[in-house]
Design a protein around this motif. Structure first.
Motif, PDB file in Angstrom:
ATOM      1  N   TRP A 131       0.826  -1.209   0.000  1.00  0.00           N
ATOM      2  CA  TRP A 131       0.000   0.000   0.000  1.00  0.00           C
ATOM      3  C   TRP A 131       0.857   1.255   0.000  1.00  0.00           C
ATOM      4  O   TRP A 131       0.464   2.286  -0.532  1.00  0.00           O
ATOM      5  CB  TRP A 131      -0.978   0.009   1.174  1.00  0.00           C
ATOM      6  CG  TRP A 131      -0.319  -0.030   2.516  1.00  0.00           C
ATOM      7  CD1 TRP A 131      -0.005  -1.136   3.246  1.00  0.00           C
ATOM      8  CD2 TRP A 131       0.135   1.084   3.283  1.00  0.00           C
ATOM      9  NE1 TRP A 131       0.632  -0.769   4.413  1.00  0.00           N
ATOM     10  CE2 TRP A 131       0.724   0.588   4.463  1.00  0.00           C
ATOM     11  CE3 TRP A 131       0.113   2.463   3.081  1.00  0.00           C
ATOM     12  CZ2 TRP A 131       1.263   1.400   5.429  1.00  0.00           C
ATOM     13  CZ3 TRP A 131       0.649   3.272   4.063  1.00  0.00           C
ATOM     14  CH2 TRP A 131       1.211   2.747   5.218  1.00  0.00           C
ATOM     15  N   GLY A 138       1.900   2.137  -3.616  1.00  0.00           N
ATOM     16  CA  GLY A 138       0.785   2.745  -4.349  1.00  0.00           C
ATOM     17  C   GLY A 138       0.570   4.191  -3.948  1.00  0.00           C
ATOM     18  O   GLY A 138       0.346   5.058  -4.791  1.00  0.00           O
ATOM     19  N   PRO A 164      -1.418   6.963   1.470  1.00  0.00           N
ATOM     20  CA  PRO A 164      -2.192   5.848   2.009  1.00  0.00           C
ATOM     21  C   PRO A 164      -3.702   6.111   2.035  1.00  0.00           C
ATOM     22  O   PRO A 164      -4.493   5.205   1.779  1.00  0.00           O
ATOM     23  CB  PRO A 164      -1.644   5.684   3.433  1.00  0.00           C
ATOM     24  CG  PRO A 164      -0.243   6.201   3.336  1.00  0.00           C
ATOM     25  CD  PRO A 164      -0.323   7.345   2.366  1.00  0.00           C
ATOM     26  N   THR A 197      -4.960   5.640  -1.516  1.00  0.00           N
ATOM     27  CA  THR A 197      -4.948   4.227  -1.860  1.00  0.00           C
ATOM     28  C   THR A 197      -6.111   3.504  -1.196  1.00  0.00           C
ATOM     29  O   THR A 197      -6.738   2.635  -1.810  1.00  0.00           O
ATOM     30  CB  THR A 197      -3.608   3.593  -1.452  1.00  0.00           C
ATOM     31  OG1 THR A 197      -2.556   4.307  -2.096  1.00  0.00           O
ATOM     32  CG2 THR A 197      -3.538   2.143  -1.849  1.00  0.00           C
ATOM     33  N   GLU A 198      -6.418   3.844   0.027  1.00  0.00           N
ATOM     34  CA  GLU A 198      -7.563   3.243   0.721  1.00  0.00           C
ATOM     35  C   GLU A 198      -8.857   3.548  -0.012  1.00  0.00           C
ATOM     36  O   GLU A 198      -9.720   2.687  -0.160  1.00  0.00           O
ATOM     37  CB  GLU A 198      -7.636   3.750   2.162  1.00  0.00           C
ATOM     38  CG  GLU A 198      -8.792   3.191   2.951  1.00  0.00           C
ATOM     39  CD  GLU A 198      -8.727   1.683   3.117  1.00  0.00           C
ATOM     40  OE1 GLU A 198      -9.803   1.062   3.157  1.00  0.00           O
ATOM     41  OE2 GLU A 198      -7.614   1.130   3.191  1.00  0.00           O
ATOM     42  N   THR A 199      -9.016   4.769  -0.479  1.00  0.00           N
ATOM     43  CA  THR A 199     -10.207   5.139  -1.242  1.00  0.00           C
ATOM     44  C   THR A 199     -10.299   4.312  -2.516  1.00  0.00           C
ATOM     45  O   THR A 199     -11.380   3.816  -2.874  1.00  0.00           O
ATOM     46  CB  THR A 199     -10.179   6.635  -1.595  1.00  0.00           C
ATOM     47  OG1 THR A 199     -10.109   7.382  -0.382  1.00  0.00           O
ATOM     48  CG2 THR A 199     -11.408   7.045  -2.387  1.00  0.00           C
ATOM     49  N   LEU A 200      -9.195   4.149  -3.212  1.00  0.00           N
ATOM     50  CA  LEU A 200      -9.200   3.344  -4.433  1.00  0.00           C
ATOM     51  C   LEU A 200      -9.479   1.880  -4.141  1.00  0.00           C
ATOM     52  O   LEU A 200     -10.135   1.199  -4.935  1.00  0.00           O
ATOM     53  CB  LEU A 200      -7.867   3.499  -5.165  1.00  0.00           C
ATOM     54  CG  LEU A 200      -7.602   4.874  -5.756  1.00  0.00           C
ATOM     55  CD1 LEU A 200      -6.191   4.946  -6.320  1.00  0.00           C
ATOM     56  CD2 LEU A 200      -8.623   5.215  -6.824  1.00  0.00           C
ATOM     57  N   ASN A 201      -9.001   1.370  -3.012  1.00  0.00           N
ATOM     58  CA  ASN A 201      -9.264  -0.022  -2.642  1.00  0.00           C
ATOM     59  C   ASN A 201     -10.743  -0.266  -2.392  1.00  0.00           C
ATOM     60  O   ASN A 201     -11.236  -1.370  -2.630  1.00  0.00           O
ATOM     61  CB  ASN A 201      -8.454  -0.414  -1.411  1.00  0.00           C
ATOM     62  CG  ASN A 201      -7.006  -0.662  -1.733  1.00  0.00           C
ATOM     63  OD1 ASN A 201      -6.657  -0.952  -2.876  1.00  0.00           O
ATOM     64  ND2 ASN A 201      -6.152  -0.533  -0.735  1.00  0.00           N
ATOM     65  N   ARG A 202     -11.458   0.722  -1.906  1.00  0.00           N
ATOM     66  CA  ARG A 202     -12.890   0.568  -1.669  1.00  0.00           C
ATOM     67  C   ARG A 202     -13.685   0.432  -2.961  1.00  0.00           C
ATOM     68  O   ARG A 202     -14.818  -0.038  -2.940  1.00  0.00           O
ATOM     69  CB  ARG A 202     -13.427   1.743  -0.859  1.00  0.00           C
ATOM     70  CG  ARG A 202     -13.143   1.580   0.620  1.00  0.00           C
ATOM     71  CD  ARG A 202     -13.853   2.628   1.426  1.00  0.00           C
ATOM     72  NE  ARG A 202     -12.818   3.626   1.742  1.00  0.00           N
ATOM     73  CZ  ARG A 202     -13.023   4.915   1.860  1.00  0.00           C
ATOM     74  NH1 ARG A 202     -14.219   5.410   1.684  1.00  0.00           N
ATOM     75  NH2 ARG A 202     -12.043   5.721   2.150  1.00  0.00           N
ATOM     76  N   GLY A 262     -12.960  -1.580  -5.295  1.00  0.00           N
ATOM     77  CA  GLY A 262     -12.930  -2.986  -5.656  1.00  0.00           C
ATOM     78  C   GLY A 262     -11.810  -3.267  -6.634  1.00  0.00           C
ATOM     79  O   GLY A 262     -11.075  -2.374  -7.050  1.00  0.00           O
ATOM     80  N   PRO A 263     -11.682  -4.526  -7.021  1.00  0.00           N
ATOM     81  CA  PRO A 263     -10.633  -4.891  -7.967  1.00  0.00           C
ATOM     82  C   PRO A 263     -10.806  -4.200  -9.320  1.00  0.00           C
ATOM     83  O   PRO A 263     -11.923  -3.941  -9.750  1.00  0.00           O
ATOM     84  CB  PRO A 263     -10.789  -6.406  -8.126  1.00  0.00           C
ATOM     85  CG  PRO A 263     -11.621  -6.830  -6.959  1.00  0.00           C
ATOM     86  CD  PRO A 263     -12.453  -5.661  -6.554  1.00  0.00           C
ATOM     87  N   VAL A 264      -9.707  -3.948  -9.964  1.00  0.00           N
ATOM     88  CA  VAL A 264      -9.750  -3.263 -11.254  1.00  0.00           C
ATOM     89  C   VAL A 264     -10.504  -4.079 -12.286  1.00  0.00           C
ATOM     90  O   VAL A 264     -11.200  -3.539 -13.140  1.00  0.00           O
ATOM     91  CB  VAL A 264      -8.307  -2.976 -11.736  1.00  0.00           C
ATOM     92  CG1 VAL A 264      -8.297  -2.381 -13.130  1.00  0.00           C
ATOM     93  CG2 VAL A 264      -7.619  -2.045 -10.763  1.00  0.00           C
TER      94      VAL A 264
END
Length: 69
Positions: free
Chosen positions: A2, A5, A53, A56-61, A63-65
């Motif tokens: 993380w 990223g 970070p 990146t957390e926002t992008l992780n929410r 979902g997968p690309v």
């Protein structure tokens, strides 16, 4: 993982903003180009570590690309 990223995201956004911020000062010879580069590097890396970070957390929410339309 993380952290890398966040570092990349902070660097990419910071590089775009740094060009806008320092272009006038360098063109007017108020600031040497090398000094502008050094200041940019410091603040880009700092921004990557501080805000990366969270971004990146926002992008992780999202979902997968592979699942994005």
């Amino acid at each position: 993982m993380w952290l890398s990223g966040g570092f990349f995201l902070g660097w990419a956004v910071g590089a775009n903003v740094a060009a806008t911020v320092f272009a006038t000062a360098v063109a007017a010879r108020m600031l040497r180009f090398s000094t502008a580069v050094e200041l940019s590097v410091v603040f880009i890396v700092l921004g990557g570590f501080v805000n990366g970070p969270a971004a990146t957390e926002t992008l992780n929410r999202l979902g997968p690309v592979a699942t994005l339309p």
